[in-house]
Design a protein around this motif. Structure first.
Motif, mmCIF file in Angstrom:
data_model
loop_
_atom_site.group_PDB
_atom_site.id
_atom_site.type_symbol
_atom_site.label_atom_id
_atom_site.label_comp_id
_atom_site.label_asym_id
_atom_site.label_seq_id
_atom_site.Cartn_x
_atom_site.Cartn_y
_atom_site.Cartn_z
ATOM 1 N N ASP A 75 21.549 16.152 33.035
ATOM 2 C CA ASP A 75 21.732 15.773 32.130
ATOM 3 C C ASP A 75 23.330 14.895 32.794
ATOM 4 O OD1 ASP A 75 22.641 13.654 29.941
ATOM 5 O OD2 ASP A 75 21.838 15.734 28.448
ATOM 6 N N TYR A 317 16.710 14.195 28.939
ATOM 7 C CA TYR A 317 16.962 15.252 29.813
ATOM 8 C C TYR A 317 16.372 16.295 29.741
ATOM 9 C CZ TYR A 317 18.576 10.941 33.169
ATOM 10 O OH TYR A 317 18.944 9.699 34.327
ATOM 11 N N LYS A 318 16.763 16.707 28.650
ATOM 12 C CA LYS A 318 17.177 17.694 27.892
ATOM 13 C C LYS A 318 15.268 18.175 27.939
ATOM 14 C CE LYS A 318 19.474 18.821 24.122
ATOM 15 N NZ LYS A 318 20.261 18.488 22.792
ATOM 16 N N SER A 321 15.035 19.730 31.171
ATOM 17 C CA SER A 321 15.518 20.908 32.054
ATOM 18 C C SER A 321 15.179 22.430 31.593
ATOM 19 C CB SER A 321 17.063 20.530 30.249
ATOM 20 O OG SER A 321 17.531 22.211 30.513
ATOM 21 N N SER A 427 9.604 21.319 32.405
ATOM 22 C CA SER A 427 11.077 22.250 32.327
ATOM 23 C C SER A 427 10.394 23.767 32.937
ATOM 24 C CB SER A 427 11.541 22.388 30.989
ATOM 25 O OG SER A 427 10.451 22.431 29.950
#
Length: 456
Positions: A75, A317-318, A321, A427
């Motif tokens: 991020d 972006y989370k 992740s 992710s």
């Protein structure tokens, strides 16, 4: 012509003209690209209130701790916090900057669905070669076959100053996503009570339209080559699909083949188009819902309704992740809002109405296209009674290693069934999207190669 005049014209009378009469924009109009307009055709300036900033080039370099191609994204804005959150309690205050679909999702889940609003960061960017080709396309690209294809364009946005709805739609379909991409992702159809089963797929695509060895004259009507291989669940593992995506699908329909690992046979798959349900979505997504919208535009009349300032998913972006677990992300009736990020951006609004005599489960579709990338961020889809039925959400982020704007996840919410389908999640995958692999020979995307890749 000044950029402001261009945008006003686009939003009004030009959108109503017959597609067959449209030609490329004038050199004077195109000269605004890279000046008052961004190289892809967005307004460079921010808005009057300052809530949308000026575009200053976007995000073009990875953060220092990014590990390189195929690794999960870091991020670039880890310190950002929500400015405020839109909930059922305050939705009326912000409704002018929300789509009907987002409002419907809040009303459907008033206790749990919320929209966290962050600082707007105009990270959208593309390589210089894409900007250069977009400038050329602006004065050469023309629609053909009543808007069901275009010619005299390649390697960039075909219509950066769109004159009608179908040109704007083609900008989404033909947007930049690299040249060759390998990605492994998971998908899940989440039932009303929250139960789901994951499927895992490896996807490969060669974007012929952006291949540096291709020109407008040598495209041969092939927009891209695509193949995927099912990795799980075990009963479907080894099955695969191959698609040759044609540019003009009316004169030359999409060519598709499927391989069944149990039967060990490659078969033509002519039904991979329009409103055919996709295999793993449990009926929650059609083939042309994939990638928000793909395929031939011929069953709808498309209108360009102008621009609006809308809260759309951006810089998510989370979601992707490697710290994010699918069990935490996939909640009953919604993606966990704690992992999402929305920002205020300008979008082009494109409305498609089903033509008389044409068949499709959606009678109307309203697309909201991010002005900085042409990626569809939100789509509202209506049934034959005119009621909002499904809401498609692309949780966007910048793939700064290229750069380009694409999805961290893509979700199709069914308001009537109270279920949803989430895909493109990576992710928990061992590797993320990789744009660095050597481009394979075209023979790799031939039907004869499909069986060789299938494993049981």
């Amino acid at each position: 012509m000044r950029a402001k005049t261009i945008l006003v014209a686009v939003a009004t009378s030009l959108s109503l003209l017959s597609i067959s009469t449209q030609a490329a924009v004038t050199p004077d109009q195109a000269s605004q690209l890279g000046k008052t307009l961004t190289p892809l055709g967005a307004e460079r300036a921010g808005n009057a209130s300052g809530t949308i900033p000026e575009w200053t080039g976007g995000l073009t370099k990875p953060p220092a701790d990014y590990k390189g191609p195929g690794s999960h994204h870091v991020d670039p804005f880890p310190s950002d916090k929500p400015l405020f959150t839109i909930t059922k309690a305050n939705v009326e205050q912000y409704k002018n900057n929300l789509t009907p679909g987002l409002i419907a999702l809040i009303n459907a889940n008033p206790e749990t669905f919320n929209i966290p609003i962050y600082q707007t960061r105009r990270t959208g960017a593309a390589p210089q070669s894409v900007y250069d080709n977009t400038l050329k396309n602006a004065t050469t690209a023309t629609l053909v076959a009543d808007g069901n294809g275009f010619e005299h364009a390649y390697g960039g946005t075909p219509f950066p100053i769109p004159q009608n709805g179908v040109e704007a739609l083609w900008n989404h379909i033909a947007r930049y996503r690299g040249t060759y991409v390998v990605r492994r992702y998971s998908a899940a159809a989440v039932q009303r009570g929250g139960a789901y089963s994951l499927s895992s797929t490896q996807q490969e695509a060669l974007f012929n339209f952006y291949d540096p060895n291709t020109t407008a004259e040598t495209l041969n009507n092939i927009l891209l080559y695509y193949t995927d291989l099912t990795l799980s669940p075990a009963r479907q593992a080894g099955g695969s699909v191959l698609v040759h995506e044609t540019l003009n699908q009316v004169s030359e329909p999409r060519q598709a083949w499927s391989y069944n690992s149990g039967q060990r046979r490659v078969r033509r798959a002519p039904g991979v188009a329009y409103d055919t349900p996709t295999d793993v979505s449990d009926g929650l997504r059609t083939v042309d819902d994939t990638d928000m919208f793909n395929g031939a535009p011929d069953r709808y009349d498309w209108k360009l309704l102008g621009k609006k300032e809308i809260y759309i998913p951006y810089n998510n972006y989370k979601i992707s992740s490697e710290m994010t677990k699918y069990k935490d992300l996939l909640q009953p009736e919604q993606l966990n809002p704690a992992y999402t990020r929305f920002e205020l951006h300008r979008v082009w609004v494109v409305e498609g109405t089903l033509k008389a005599g044409a068949r499709h489960i959606y009678a109307k579709r309203t697309l909201y296209l991010d002005e900085d990338s042409w990626q569809a961020a939100l789509i509202d889809q209506y049934d034959g009674r005119g009621e909002l039925w499904r809401v498609s959400v692309a949780y966007l982020k910048n793939y700064y290693e290229l750069p380009t704007t694409w999805v961290a996840a893509e979700v199709n919410y069914d308001l009537q069934a109270r279920r949803y389908f989430a895909t493109q999640m990576d992710s928990e995958e061992p590797r993320a999207v990789d744009f660095s692999q050597p481009t394979p020979d075209i023979s790799y995307f031939k039907p004869a190669a499909l069986r060789r890749r299938g494993v049981r």
